[in-house]
Motif scaffolding. Structure first.
Motif, PDB file in Angstrom:
ATOM      1  N   LEU A   7       0.839  -1.185   0.000  1.00 24.75           N
ATOM      2  CA  LEU A   7       0.000   0.000   0.000  1.00 24.75           C
ATOM      3  C   LEU A   7       0.876   1.238   0.000  1.00 24.75           C
ATOM      4  N   PRO A   8       0.504   2.264  -0.756  1.00 22.87           N
ATOM      5  CA  PRO A   8       1.247   3.510  -0.677  1.00 22.87           C
ATOM      6  C   PRO A   8       1.032   4.169   0.672  1.00 22.87           C
ATOM      7  N   PHE A   9       1.978   4.956   1.092  1.00 20.71           N
ATOM      8  CA  PHE A   9       1.951   5.564   2.415  1.00 20.71           C
ATOM      9  C   PHE A   9       0.741   6.459   2.605  1.00 20.71           C
ATOM     10  N   TYR A  10       0.295   7.137   1.520  1.00 22.04           N
ATOM     11  CA  TYR A  10      -0.733   8.144   1.679  1.00 22.04           C
ATOM     12  C   TYR A  10      -2.145   7.579   1.779  1.00 22.04           C
ATOM     13  N   ILE A  11      -2.324   6.256   1.541  1.00 22.36           N
ATOM     14  CA  ILE A  11      -3.675   5.710   1.611  1.00 22.36           C
ATOM     15  C   ILE A  11      -4.031   5.450   3.068  1.00 22.36           C
ATOM     16  N   VAL A  12      -5.070   6.120   3.563  1.00 24.13           N
ATOM     17  CA  VAL A  12      -5.525   5.963   4.940  1.00 24.13           C
ATOM     18  C   VAL A  12      -7.036   5.837   4.947  1.00 24.13           C
ATOM     19  N   VAL A  13      -7.617   5.708   6.133  1.00 25.94           N
ATOM     20  CA  VAL A  13      -9.057   5.582   6.204  1.00 25.94           C
ATOM     21  C   VAL A  13      -9.669   6.766   6.907  1.00 25.94           C
ATOM     22  N   ALA A  14     -10.978   6.950   6.695  1.00 24.61           N
ATOM     23  CA  ALA A  14     -11.689   8.030   7.355  1.00 24.61           C
ATOM     24  C   ALA A  14     -11.713   7.783   8.854  1.00 24.61           C
ATOM     25  N   LEU A  15     -11.443   8.811   9.631  1.00 25.59           N
ATOM     26  CA  LEU A  15     -11.284   8.644  11.069  1.00 25.59           C
ATOM     27  C   LEU A  15     -12.276   9.506  11.839  1.00 25.59           C
ATOM     28  N   THR A  16     -13.507   9.524  11.394  1.00 27.06           N
ATOM     29  CA  THR A  16     -14.524  10.329  12.054  1.00 27.06           C
ATOM     30  C   THR A  16     -15.288   9.537  13.099  1.00 27.06           C
ATOM     31  N   ILE A  17     -14.918   8.248  13.256  1.00 22.88           N
ATOM     32  CA  ILE A  17     -15.633   7.394  14.196  1.00 22.88           C
ATOM     33  C   ILE A  17     -15.069   7.535  15.600  1.00 22.88           C
ATOM     34  N   GLN A 218       5.838  12.689  13.516  1.00 29.80           N
ATOM     35  CA  GLN A 218       5.890  12.575  12.058  1.00 29.80           C
ATOM     36  C   GLN A 218       5.621  13.905  11.355  1.00 29.80           C
ATOM     37  N   HIS A 219       5.396  14.954  12.152  1.00 26.21           N
ATOM     38  CA  HIS A 219       5.169  16.301  11.610  1.00 26.21           C
ATOM     39  C   HIS A 219       4.007  16.313  10.619  1.00 26.21           C
ATOM     40  N   LEU A 220       2.904  15.652  10.987  1.00 21.93           N
ATOM     41  CA  LEU A 220       1.718  15.608  10.146  1.00 21.93           C
ATOM     42  C   LEU A 220       0.791  16.766  10.510  1.00 21.93           C
ATOM     43  N   SER A 221       0.639  17.696   9.608  1.00 24.80           N
ATOM     44  CA  SER A 221      -0.204  18.870   9.851  1.00 24.80           C
ATOM     45  C   SER A 221      -1.676  18.506   9.730  1.00 24.80           C
ATOM     46  N   SER A 226      -6.244  15.893   6.868  1.00 27.15           N
ATOM     47  CA  SER A 226      -7.544  15.996   6.208  1.00 27.15           C
ATOM     48  C   SER A 226      -7.475  15.528   4.764  1.00 27.15           C
ATOM     49  N   ALA A 227      -6.386  15.856   4.095  1.00 28.75           N
ATOM     50  CA  ALA A 227      -6.227  15.443   2.701  1.00 28.75           C
ATOM     51  C   ALA A 227      -6.168  13.927   2.593  1.00 28.75           C
ATOM     52  N   MET A 228      -5.477  13.271   3.507  1.00 26.86           N
ATOM     53  CA  MET A 228      -5.407  11.815   3.494  1.00 26.86           C
ATOM     54  C   MET A 228      -6.777  11.198   3.742  1.00 26.86           C
ATOM     55  N   GLN A 229      -7.550  11.807   4.614  1.00 31.26           N
ATOM     56  CA  GLN A 229      -8.892  11.303   4.874  1.00 31.26           C
ATOM     57  C   GLN A 229      -9.763  11.362   3.618  1.00 31.26           C
ATOM     58  N   ARG A 230      -9.679  12.474   2.900  1.00 30.52           N
ATOM     59  CA  ARG A 230     -10.507  12.622   1.702  1.00 30.52           C
ATOM     60  C   ARG A 230     -10.118  11.603   0.636  1.00 30.52           C
ATOM     61  N   VAL A 231      -8.833  11.351   0.480  1.00 30.39           N
ATOM     62  CA  VAL A 231      -8.380  10.357  -0.494  1.00 30.39           C
ATOM     63  C   VAL A 231      -8.942   8.983  -0.151  1.00 30.39           C
ATOM     64  N   GLU A 232      -8.907   8.631   1.116  1.00 29.89           N
ATOM     65  CA  GLU A 232      -9.358   7.301   1.490  1.00 29.89           C
ATOM     66  C   GLU A 232     -10.875   7.166   1.414  1.00 29.89           C
ATOM     67  N   GLU A 233     -11.588   8.208   1.744  1.00 32.54           N
ATOM     68  CA  GLU A 233     -13.046   8.147   1.627  1.00 32.54           C
ATOM     69  C   GLU A 233     -13.455   7.824   0.190  1.00 32.54           C
ATOM     70  N   ALA A 234     -12.802   8.478  -0.755  1.00 34.58           N
ATOM     71  CA  ALA A 234     -13.101   8.215  -2.167  1.00 34.58           C
ATOM     72  C   ALA A 234     -12.706   6.798  -2.553  1.00 34.58           C
ATOM     73  N   HIS A 235     -11.560   6.358  -2.052  1.00 31.90           N
ATOM     74  CA  HIS A 235     -11.086   5.003  -2.345  1.00 31.90           C
ATOM     75  C   HIS A 235     -12.058   3.957  -1.809  1.00 31.90           C
ATOM     76  N   MET A 236     -12.547   4.149  -0.595  1.00 29.81           N
ATOM     77  CA  MET A 236     -13.449   3.176   0.005  1.00 29.81           C
ATOM     78  C   MET A 236     -14.775   3.097  -0.736  1.00 29.81           C
ATOM     79  N   ARG A 237     -15.283   4.223  -1.211  1.00 29.88           N
ATOM     80  CA  ARG A 237     -16.509   4.193  -1.996  1.00 29.88           C
ATOM     81  C   ARG A 237     -16.310   3.370  -3.266  1.00 29.88           C
ATOM     82  N   ALA A 238     -15.150   3.545  -3.900  1.00 28.70           N
ATOM     83  CA  ALA A 238     -14.863   2.798  -5.127  1.00 28.70           C
ATOM     84  C   ALA A 238     -14.743   1.304  -4.858  1.00 28.70           C
TER      85      ALA A 238
END
Length: 650
Positions: A7-17, A218-221, A226-238
């Motif tokens: 998996l690429p590093f930038y793929i993550v999951v939505a964390l609103t739970i 990890q100096h994650l702003s 938020s950008a990682m969350q949006r990428v994964e939300e789209a990925h999960m829908r697909a």
């Protein structure tokens, strides 16, 4: 669960739970302790006894332990923390906490050394899955070894408490669920240090290193998060849409098992419209990405009269659980991934002609399916491989968009499985992880900086151990098909080198396991040698004993014409080859063309002479530099394997 997923590093999951088990401390009104505290626990010797929990705001809390008491006042959010004097090893003792009308009593509390065991599946791998499991579990009678297993859980921000867990002693009723590596590590330390050993097992199979490091380290702003969350939300829908299109819906009830009857195990069932599935392999790799749930496999096997009789069905591993039938007769069921199945088939279940093997597989996360070889063995000594194309049908899809690949998301396991422990005094950490960060060279090289960050950040934030508490790790073993020619690049070899760089940090050490892996199994079952070697490292690094804790380690080399002469440290009483001869395999050399070839090598004293007729003037030498250096056989006479190395930086 699969140990390593590309998996690429930038793929993550939505964390609103909100994670399961979370109890916001601001709502705590009753007296309670952090979940790490419980009957049978082990506290760290020679350090203040730190106890914390929740109570009614502004309430006075008193903690009593072994004749000492300490008081604290709960803050506005209900949190409190008390510190009592350091204790010598001993016990069992009682620990009592009082506040208002509330009282908590903990029994059978020991004082000894507490080690945190963390990482991915090879540290999570239980004793019941390990080599000689039945014997080891039956012989586990040391109640002064205790384990606390933190449940697999995650959070999008640091949380104050674990999701659950309890302490258990190393006895035949509980030892099977211990981390096998940690158990053997603790068993050996008990023999040398003679104090109680507590293991805090906070592991999750398949996790990468990023998820065990805080966002700050990890100096994650916030914007990057938020950008990682949006990428994964789209990925999960697909992914969900893809599964729905392939399966024709996402079933929630298993039509193959109705009222306890295994309808899909019936040998007369017409399965011609079922999908094809290659075995062995994960179903994720064959068109069912990120699918958890239940699926059925069926295979028709034609037998002649010589094979109609008692037989055995062996399946090396299934992710995660299975129930298996032959011609509608249940022959076995097993819970747990990477557990070897050996099912006896009664003679009455087989007949001449067409026979049907049916397997119901349940998977709760990560890779799913029959992912290792399956074989039928017969009374006449012959066997038949069941590798090939099986029929496949999905029974239940429990795909959850918020739960997929969660253990790859930066910081979320740190937040829930490590952060709640940071007030706990400990002796040190043992770490076995890296497979999920060795999928390619880029990942493996990046691990150098990530591993250093993990160690230094854990040390910097652990309240009771600021500074250099011992941090020990397992270097990745041999895995994969051995190379027919020396590789110029190898991800696992690079990852080992990245880990090796962390030895520059104080109070660090590693166990070399280049000889205990298995080519076709990322979860080698020999965990006894792993734990024993880690214990040797602990005795030297953490306890200051003058023991040899490493195999031969590259020190220097010189080129003399067509021969490289390599000098080693940690030779103990001398070098030896695995075969006992003075010739030793596993070396390779290269000239200025940078093409490595297998080399001849001979042990001469504490040095090894390396040469090849194909390289007249070598400029570089390597040893065990491959994902699986099947020919590596250099040891010291104390039988500790040599550390893989290279002299080039190509």
């Amino acid at each position: 669960m699969r140990a390593a997923i590309v998996l690429p590093f930038y793929i993550v999951v939505a964390l609103t739970i909100v994670t399961a088990g979370r109890i916001p401390s601001s709502h705590a009104a009753e007296l309670r302790l952090a979940r790490i505290f419980g009957d049978g626990m082990v506290l760290q010797r020679n350090k203040p006894v730190v106890v914390w929990g929740w109570a009614t705001p502004r309430e006075r809390v008193t903690v009593t332990f072994h004749g000492h008491s300490a008081a604290a006042v709960a803050a506005a959010d209900g949190t409190w923390k008390a510190s009592l004097p350091a204790e010598r090893a001993g016990g069992p003792f009682e620990l009592t906490v009082r506040a208002g009308d509330g009282q908590i009593e903990l029994h059978d509390v020991l004082v000894g050394d507490v080690w945190v065991a963390s990482g991915q599946s090879n540290m999570e791998f239980t004793l019941r899955q390990a080599m000689n499991a039945e014997r080891e579990i039956a012989n586990a009678h040391d109640s002064l070894i205790r384990q606390f297993k933190a449940p697999n859980s995650w959070a999008d921000s640091p949380e104050d408490d674990l999701a659950g867990g309890s302490w258990a002693p190393a006895d035949p009723q509980h030892a099977g669920e211990f981390s096998a590596v940690a158990y053997f590590f603790a068993r050996d330390l008990r023999a040398s240090e003679r104090v109680p050993i507590g293991i805090v097992n906070t592991t999750w199979g398949g996790s990468n290193i990023e998820t065990w490091i805080s966002r700050a380290a990890q100096h994650l702003s916030d914007s990057a998060w938020s950008a990682m969350q949006r990428v994964e939300e789209a990925h999960m829908r697909a992914v969900r849409d893809s599964l729905r299109a392939r399966i024709g819906g996402l079933p929630t009830q298993d039509a193959g098992m109705s009222n306890g009857r295994a309808a899909w195990a019936d040998p007369m069932l017409d399965d011609r419209d079922w999908s094809d599935m290659r075995v062995p392999a994960y179903w994720e790799d064959q068109g069912y990405p990120s699918m958890d749930g239940i699926a059925w496999y069926r295979l028709a096997v034609d037998l002649d009269s010589t094979h109609v009789g008692d037989a055995t069905l062996a399946m090396t591993a299934i992710d995660d659980d299975d129930i298996t039938w032959v011609n509608g007769v249940e022959v076995g069921r097993t819970n747990g991934y990477n557990v070897r199945r050996l099912y006896r088939i009664p003679a009455s279940a087989l007949h001449r002609g067409r026979n049907v093997v049916a397997v119901r597989v349940s998977d709760g996360g990560g890779g799913g399916g029959i992912n290792a070889p399956a074989t039928l063995s017969f009374a006449d000594g012959t066997s038949r491989s069941l590798a090939g194309t099986w029929k496949f049908k999905v029974g239940v899809v429990s795909f959850q968009p918020d739960g997929q690949r969660i253990n790859k998301v930066p910081s979320v396991l740190y937040n829930k499985m490590l952060y709640p422990l940071l007030s706990l005094p400990i002796k040190g950490v043992i770490w076995y992880q890296g497979e999920s960060n060795a999928n390619n060279l880029e990942q493996a090289a990046a691990y150098r900086g990530q591993f250093r960050t993990l160690i230094t950040s854990w040390r910097g934030t652990w309240d009771s151990a600021r500074g250099a508490f011992p941090f020990l790790w397992v270097q990745l073993p041999n895995f994969g098909t051995p190379d027919s020619i020396p590789p110029l690049h190898a991800a696992w070899a690079t990852q080992r080198e990245s880990m090796e760089a962390a030895l520059a940090l104080p109070k660090t050490g590693r166990a070399i396991t280049i000889d205990v892996g298995e080519a076709d199994d990322i979860h080698p079952r020999n965990k006894e040698d792993v734990g024993a070697r880690l214990a040797l490292v602990a005795r030297r690094v953490a306890y200051g004993e003058a023991v040899l804790a490493s195999g031969p380690t590259y020190r220097s080399h010189v080129m003399r014409g067509d021969t490289a002469v390599v000098s080693f440290g940690s030779v103990g009483t001398g070098l030896m080859s695995g075969s006992g001869a003075d010739r030793v395999a596993g070396f390779e050399v290269a000239g200025t063309d940078r093409r490595f070839v297998w080399a001849d090598a001979r042990i001469v004293g504490n040095r090894v002479k390396v040469w090849s007729d194909r390289v007249t003037r070598p400029v570089a030498v390597r040893y065990a530099w491959a994902n699986n250096p099947g020919r590596a056989e250099l040891y010291n006479k104390e039988k500790l394997p040599a550390v893989p190395f290279r002299t080039d930086r190509w």
